[in-house]
Scaffold this active site. Structure first.
Site, PDB file in Angstrom:
ATOM      1  N   ARG A 215     -16.893  -9.128 -18.825  1.00  9.87           N
ATOM      2  CA  ARG A 215     -18.320  -8.817 -18.823  1.00  9.87           C
ATOM      3  C   ARG A 215     -19.145 -10.101 -18.900  1.00  9.87           C
ATOM      4  O   ARG A 215     -18.633 -11.154 -19.309  1.00  9.87           O
ATOM      5  CB  ARG A 215     -18.662  -7.912 -20.008  1.00  9.87           C
ATOM      6  CG  ARG A 215     -17.859  -6.608 -20.052  1.00  9.87           C
ATOM      7  CD  ARG A 215     -18.176  -5.858 -21.339  1.00  9.87           C
ATOM      8  NE  ARG A 215     -17.514  -4.553 -21.405  1.00  9.87           N
ATOM      9  CZ  ARG A 215     -16.325  -4.341 -21.951  1.00  9.87           C
ATOM     10  NH1 ARG A 215     -15.639  -5.353 -22.480  1.00  9.87           N
ATOM     11  NH2 ARG A 215     -15.792  -3.123 -21.979  1.00  9.87           N
ATOM     12  N   HIS A 342     -21.472  -7.333 -12.971  1.00  9.59           N
ATOM     13  CA  HIS A 342     -20.694  -6.339 -13.714  1.00  9.59           C
ATOM     14  C   HIS A 342     -19.935  -5.410 -12.761  1.00  9.59           C
ATOM     15  O   HIS A 342     -18.847  -4.924 -13.109  1.00  9.59           O
ATOM     16  CB  HIS A 342     -21.625  -5.516 -14.606  1.00  9.59           C
ATOM     17  CG  HIS A 342     -20.907  -4.673 -15.606  1.00  9.59           C
ATOM     18  ND1 HIS A 342     -20.482  -5.148 -16.819  1.00  9.59           N
ATOM     19  CD2 HIS A 342     -20.520  -3.368 -15.555  1.00  9.59           C
ATOM     20  CE1 HIS A 342     -19.871  -4.180 -17.488  1.00  9.59           C
ATOM     21  NE2 HIS A 342     -19.897  -3.088 -16.741  1.00  9.59           N
ATOM     22  N   ARG A 345     -16.230  -5.834 -11.886  1.00 11.08           N
ATOM     23  CA  ARG A 345     -15.178  -5.223 -12.712  1.00 11.08           C
ATOM     24  C   ARG A 345     -14.577  -4.012 -12.014  1.00 11.08           C
ATOM     25  O   ARG A 345     -13.396  -3.714 -12.169  1.00 11.08           O
ATOM     26  CB  ARG A 345     -15.741  -4.811 -14.074  1.00 11.08           C
ATOM     27  CG  ARG A 345     -15.859  -5.965 -15.044  1.00 11.08           C
ATOM     28  CD  ARG A 345     -16.700  -5.625 -16.255  1.00 11.08           C
ATOM     29  NE  ARG A 345     -16.349  -4.404 -16.943  1.00 11.08           N
ATOM     30  CZ  ARG A 345     -15.417  -4.307 -17.891  1.00 11.08           C
ATOM     31  NH1 ARG A 345     -14.719  -5.378 -18.234  1.00 11.08           N
ATOM     32  NH2 ARG A 345     -15.182  -3.155 -18.491  1.00 11.08           N
ATOM     33  N   HIS A 368     -11.362  -1.098 -22.809  1.00 15.31           N
ATOM     34  CA  HIS A 368     -11.923   0.209 -23.107  1.00 15.31           C
ATOM     35  C   HIS A 368     -11.068   0.915 -24.151  1.00 15.31           C
ATOM     36  O   HIS A 368      -9.842   0.807 -24.134  1.00 15.31           O
ATOM     37  CB  HIS A 368     -11.994   1.074 -21.839  1.00 15.31           C
ATOM     38  CG  HIS A 368     -13.062   0.634 -20.890  1.00 15.31           C
ATOM     39  ND1 HIS A 368     -12.956   0.791 -19.532  1.00 15.31           N
ATOM     40  CD2 HIS A 368     -14.248   0.017 -21.097  1.00 15.31           C
ATOM     41  CE1 HIS A 368     -14.041   0.298 -18.951  1.00 15.31           C
ATOM     42  NE2 HIS A 368     -14.827  -0.173 -19.878  1.00 15.31           N
ATOM     43  N   TYR A 377     -14.186   3.396 -13.745  1.00 20.92           N
ATOM     44  CA  TYR A 377     -13.949   2.228 -12.900  1.00 20.92           C
ATOM     45  C   TYR A 377     -12.882   2.508 -11.829  1.00 20.92           C
ATOM     46  O   TYR A 377     -12.429   1.595 -11.167  1.00 20.92           O
ATOM     47  CB  TYR A 377     -13.506   1.034 -13.758  1.00 20.92           C
ATOM     48  CG  TYR A 377     -14.629   0.461 -14.567  1.00 20.92           C
ATOM     49  CD1 TYR A 377     -15.322  -0.654 -14.130  1.00 20.92           C
ATOM     50  CD2 TYR A 377     -15.019   1.043 -15.764  1.00 20.92           C
ATOM     51  CE1 TYR A 377     -16.378  -1.183 -14.877  1.00 20.92           C
ATOM     52  CE2 TYR A 377     -16.058   0.533 -16.514  1.00 20.92           C
ATOM     53  CZ  TYR A 377     -16.732  -0.574 -16.062  1.00 20.92           C
ATOM     54  OH  TYR A 377     -17.763  -1.093 -16.798  1.00 20.92           O
TER      55      TYR A 377
END
Length: 431
Positions: A215, A342, A345, A368, A377
């Site tokens: 991040r 971002h 990712r 996570h 994602y």
């Protein structure tokens, strides 16, 4: 009178019982939801008065507002929602940025409408009217504001000193929202253009965001000691958060630990990135162990500002074709990139999934703590569906080829000659 004789006076089918005492007074008692027997705090002159008191207690049990008598406290019926919300946000254990967001939502969207009402008087219809006035064009903000209001009421409901007997926030689905933005992960070709266009000091940021799924806050707090080239590891232990509050006109930045244990992790660096990491450490990072990997352009001891990086990021998105021009028929639209740092990712998650990584492995790499967060994602790579279709055809192609080859052989095979003795050739056994 014999002790106990004539004292029990319970009508079948009614709640509780009323006993007539030798003094001529009446005592009411009942069994509470906890299975214990409770008596009225006073005696009654008439049996009907005792029954009326039991009816009130019974209604409290039905409304789930009943409390054991020793827990009942005086309620402040004049306590307003504003007073309770301000007390709630002060005593709540919140991250700094979360506290700022909650305060902004209260001040801008909740308190102007509900703040002056006694908190115990707010009903479901009041919430529906208030919710209907929230801006439907910002569904994510609308859902978060509603969720905050519901959370405050849930806390008040559990607080025995607050006159709230139910949570009036009962609008189904109001606290959740469907993702408005459909993220299209960057392709490898687009990533190559982006990295090539970015200034040298920012190239590794895009590579780490993609191949290591870091991040922005994690990237800008990375220090030399956090990168181990021998083991090819990045140790994520901190992140920097940009607060809304300012000091001398500059936004305050705070270094903090990840908000969950999963955020504190070790990420393996793909071998093909090692040369780029070595070059960056040599050319753009100070010699000390605490030197920032991606420092401010004006002070190597200060964190990189998002606005500084964004200017270069937008140029890279234009070069990669990930730029959206403002619509002529929409005066509110503006030029913007349809890809953020971002979002890289997501590209990294797709590439990791294509290697066969399990959901648990993706959760650990992305930092996570829940499968639901990692599943956001998951994307299908652009060419993956075509590859699946081709693979499906292979299940039937061999059979078709065998069948075709058999027909071709049958057509080209010369007729069998009969044996000299006139007998037919011996048939082969079927397999």
């Amino acid at each position: 009178m014999v002790r106990g004789k004539g004292r029990k006076n319970r009508t079948p089918g009614t709640f509780g019982s009323v006993d007539k005492l030798p003094s001529g007074l009446f005592r009411a008692q009942y069994y509470g939801p906890d299975g214990r027997r409770y008596k009225a705090p006073t005696l009654f002159l008439a049996q009907q008065d005792a029954r009326s008191w039991l009816s009130v207690v019974h209604s409290e049990i039905i409304r789930k507002a009943w409390q054991p008598p020793d827990m009942v406290v005086a309620e402040n019926i004049k306590l307003t929602f504003r007073e309770y919300a301000e007390q709630w946000i002060k005593t709540r254990d919140l991250a700094d940025r979360t506290r700022e967001d909650y305060q902004d939502w209260l001040d801008a969207h909740i308190l102007p409408v509900l703040g002056d009402y006694p908190i115990g008087s707010i009903e479901e219809n009041d919430i529906r009217v208030w919710y209907g006035k929230l801006n439907a064009e910002t569904p994510t903000l609308r859902a978060r504001v509603y969720g905050l209001c519901s959370t405050i009421f849930n806390t008040a409901l559990a607080d025995k000193k607050v006159p709230v007997h139910q949570n009036p926030c009962k609008i189904k689905g109001a606290g959740s929202v469907t993702r408005a933005k459909v993220i299209r992960p960057a392709t490898l070709a687009e990533l190559e253009v982006i990295v090539t266009t970015l200034p040298p000091r920012f190239k590794l940021m895009a590579l780490f965001a993609t191949w290591c799924a870091l991040r922005f806050g994690e990237l800008t707090e990375l220090r030399r000691r956090d990168i181990d080239l021998v083991r090819r590891r990045i140790y994520i232990r901190r992140g920097v958060v940009r607060l809304k509050s300012k000091e001398r006109g500059v936004a305050v930045r705070k270094v903090k630990e990840p908000k969950s244990d999963a955020g504190s992790r070790d990420v393996s660096i793909p071998p093909h990135l090692i040369p780029a990491v070595e070059d960056h450490l040599r050319d753009h990072v100070g010699p000390g162990r605490n030197a920032l990997i991606f420092p401010s352009m004006t002070d190597e001891n200060e964190h990189l500002a998002p606005s500084t990086f964004s200017r270069h990021w937008y140029n890279a998105c234009r070069a990669a074709g990930r730029w959206v021009e403002a619509a002529d028929d929409d005066p509110d639209s503006t030029d913007h990139a349809d890809l953020t740092l971002h979002d890289l990712r997501h590209t990294g998650a797709v590439l990791a999934a294509l290697t066969g990584a399990t959901l648990k492995e993706l959760m650990e790499r992305l930092g996570h703590s829940t499968p639901g967060a990692a599943m956001r994602y998951q994307h299908a790579a652009n060419d993956r569906d075509t590859a699946i279709a081709v693979a499906l055809s292979k299940f039937v192609e061999p059979e078709r080829d065998i069948e075709g080859m058999s027909n071709d052989r049958a057509k080209s095979r010369p007729p069998r000659r009969s044996r000299s003795n006139g007998s037919s050739p011996r048939r082969r056994p079927k397999i």
